[in-house]
Every structure is written in C-alpha cells, then in structure tokens.
Design an enzyme around this catalytic site. Structure first.
Site, PDB file in Angstrom:
ATOM      1  CG  LEU A 178      -1.835  -1.309   1.253  1.00 27.32           C
ATOM      2  CD1 LEU A 178      -2.923  -0.985   2.415  1.00 27.32           C
ATOM      3  CD2 LEU A 178      -2.601  -1.494   0.075  1.00 27.32           C
ATOM      4  CG  HIS A 179       0.990   3.256  -3.381  1.00 24.30           C
ATOM      5  ND1 HIS A 179       0.042   4.136  -3.871  1.00 24.30           N
ATOM      6  CD2 HIS A 179       1.111   2.314  -4.288  1.00 24.30           C
ATOM      7  CE1 HIS A 179      -0.567   3.568  -4.923  1.00 24.30           C
ATOM      8  NE2 HIS A 179       0.046   2.500  -5.207  1.00 24.30           N
ATOM      9  CD  GLU A 180      -1.338   9.610   0.570  1.00 26.40           C
ATOM     10  OE1 GLU A 180      -2.675  10.082   0.742  1.00 26.40           O
ATOM     11  OE2 GLU A 180      -1.010   9.132   1.763  1.00 26.40           O
ATOM     12  N   GLY A 181      -1.649   6.374  -2.665  1.00 23.90           N
ATOM     13  CA  GLY A 181      -2.736   6.240  -3.546  1.00 23.90           C
ATOM     14  C   GLY A 181      -3.761   5.208  -3.018  1.00 23.90           C
ATOM     15  CG  HIS A 182      -3.006   1.166  -2.618  1.00 24.62           C
ATOM     16  ND1 HIS A 182      -1.606   0.964  -2.711  1.00 24.62           N
ATOM     17  CD2 HIS A 182      -3.780   0.418  -3.153  1.00 24.62           C
ATOM     18  CE1 HIS A 182      -1.552   0.174  -3.673  1.00 24.62           C
ATOM     19  NE2 HIS A 182      -2.638  -0.203  -3.939  1.00 24.62           N
TER      20      HIS A 182
ATOM     21  CE  LYS B  51      -1.727   3.169 -10.633  1.00 19.83           C
ATOM     22  NZ  LYS B  51      -0.972   2.284 -11.795  1.00 19.83           N
TER      23      LYS B  51
ATOM     24  CD  GLN C 247      -8.551  -2.908 -11.396  1.00 18.79           C
ATOM     25  OE1 GLN C 247      -7.644  -3.675 -11.607  1.00 18.79           O
ATOM     26  NE2 GLN C 247      -8.401  -2.029 -10.605  1.00 18.79           N
TER      27      GLN C 247
ATOM     28  CG  LEU D 219       1.830   7.609  -5.619  1.00 18.19           C
ATOM     29  CD1 LEU D 219       0.724   7.999  -4.572  1.00 18.19           C
ATOM     30  CD2 LEU D 219       3.203   7.262  -5.206  1.00 18.19           C
TER      31      LEU D 219
ATOM     32  CB  SER E  33       2.674  -1.784  -5.849  1.00 21.63           C
ATOM     33  OG  SER E  33       1.488  -1.347  -5.016  1.00 21.63           O
TER      34      SER E  33
END
Length: 288
Positions: free
Chosen positions: A32-36, A148, A152, A183, A185
């Site tokens: 997980l990053h800031e987007g998540h 992003k 999907q 962003l 992963s």
C-alpha cells in the site's frame, strides 16, 4: 484503531456481522502507498465501516509477469490501514480464495481484449473473477477503485451492471508523486535512471490533454511526440500503447468524436510495466 484481521471466510463473516451500518470495500494487492490510502479515505467518507482486502491474485498475472516478485509488505500494509481508520483487513490465502482449480470464471468479453487486455491477454478475466469473489465474500455496499486503472474501473462497472451485483462502484482520482509519476506499487522497481525515463508517461498525457481543443488527432500527436523522445532515451521507454478511447467502452475514438474520452498509455522501462491515463473532453469546432 487496530483493524480486525480476517484470514478465513468464517473470520470475515464474523467481522462483517460486527460492522455497523454501510460497509465500503477497498480491494488491493497490498504494498500500500498513498494512492491506496486515498482510496481508504474515500471509502470512509462513503460508509460507516471500511474493509480493505489484501490478496495478490495469481489469475491476473501472465506467465512472464511479476507475480513472484510482486512486493508483499503485510505488516506495513496493516499499519497503513490502521492509520487510515480501516475496520477490517481481509487477507485470505490462495487456498481460501481458490479452494480448487477454478473452472467457472468471469470472461471479460470484447472490452477485455482491448488496450491493456490486448497487451496482457487474460488479465481482465482474472481481475474480474477475483473482484466478483471479493464482492460476494465481503458483501459491501460500496467498493472503491482508483481511476489510474481506468479500464479496470470501466470493466468492473460493466460487470456489476451486467450481473446485477448489488454494490455501488466508486472511482477515486489518481494520486501522483511530486514529479508527476502516477503512484504504483511497481514504482519501487525503478532505478533512478529508469524513473527519469518513466516520467515521459505523465508528460505525454498532459501534452495530449493540452491539445484537446484541436481534436483527437492533435491529442495523440502531442502525446506521441513526447513518447518518441522517451523511446530514444537511455534507458528507453518500450511503448505498449497510446490510445484515446471512449471511457465506457475503451473503443478508440475517431477523428470527429466529441465528448468525454480517456487518453491511456502503457509501457515498460527496464522490466517494469507501468500504466497511466488522464480524462479529457473533446469538443466540436464551434466550441473551440
């Protein structure tokens, strides 16, 4: 707040029963990053309780893709979920998600063979299959996905509509780093030089959007000029596609098209596959 961690269907059912009010789900593959984290915050705004799933889905990786090296950072992921106030973390094993070799799966249809689906055959079949399984297991009222992954998101919305799945699908804006790179992963795979080349993806998209008043051909022409330079860089960008598409169908738009569109791009820098997109509005000559 420490979220409840559920690894089995029984633990998930108990956690789901204990959750009060509307429940929002944020499906992820971890790392997980800031987007998540922005998706979790959006889910919190839309529901009383939030569940985050963490599962690296083998069905959506091709034979030469990065399933084995996809980053697994579970402890950090749980800490991020806790910091954002998630109530449940559903972290099933492969055996929980796929008790046997799946024979009945979701077929993505013609849309799943376009754009990213053409570059990664079978990817959207695996993605839709796991998303439907997660929706059936968690039974959320709302599910939040990032824009992003625009194709999907479009395909999940179509699946939910076609199969009458009782859930609201929400798309949340793409989060970018200060230099413009979306962003992901997979960004951690990039060397310093590879990252410099990868910045051409977002630069190309913004160049295309700036040309939107001149029509579809100008959009792809402006974006393509940026990508052509990146193809000659060291290291180079190996372009998979640059397309201007209808956001609902992901069919490429024609020269006279007007209305909403998505400019989507994907390529490889070194061994890393990256995607990005921006929405735009194409207008008639009288409106320009």
């Amino acid at each position: 707040m420490t979220p409840v961690i559920a690894a089995t269907r029984e633990e998930l059912a108990a956690a789901r029963s204990a959750a009060e009010g509307a429940l929002a789900l944020v499906p992820t593959m971890g790392a997980l990053h800031e987007g998540h984290r922005s998706l979790i915050r959006e889910a919190r705004r839309r529901a009383d309780a939030v569940a985050v799933s963490i599962f690296v889905n083998p069905l959506q990786f091709g034979p030469n893709e990065d399933f084995d090296r996809y980053p697994r950072t579970f402890e950090d992921d749980v800490a991020a979920c806790a910091a954002e106030g998630a109530d449940i973390v559903f972290a099933p094993s492969r055996e929980v998600m796929y008790p046997g070799e799946p024979e009945v799966t979701v077929k993505s249809g013609p849309m799943g063979e376009r754009v990213e689906g053409a570059a990664r055959p079978g990817h959207f079949d695996g993605m839709l299959t796991v998303v439907l399984k997660l929706l059936n297991l968690v039974r959320p009222d709302v599910a939040v996905f990032g824009q992003k992954d625009a194709q999907q998101l479009a395909m999940i919305r179509r699946m939910v509509a076609d199969l009458n799945v009782p859930v609201e699908i929400v798309g949340a804006p793409t989060v970018r780093e200060q230099d413009g790179l979306a962003l992901s992963s997979r960004n951690r795979y990039l060397s310093e030089d590879e990252r410099r080349t990868a910045l051409a993806l977002s630069r190309a998209l913004y160049a295309g959007v700036d040309a939107a008043d001149e029509g579809p051909d100008a959009v792809t022409g402006a974006a393509g000029a940026v990508l052509d330079k990146a193809a000659a860089a060291d290291p180079p960008l190996d372009l998979d596609y640059l397309v201007l598409v209808d956001p609902a169908t992901f069919l490429q738009v024609t020269t006279g098209y007007t209305g909403p569109a998505v400019l989507a791009v994907a390529g490889r820098v070194g061994a890393t596959h990256l995607i990005d997109n921006l929405p735009l509005q194409l207008v008639t000559p009288k409106e320009r």
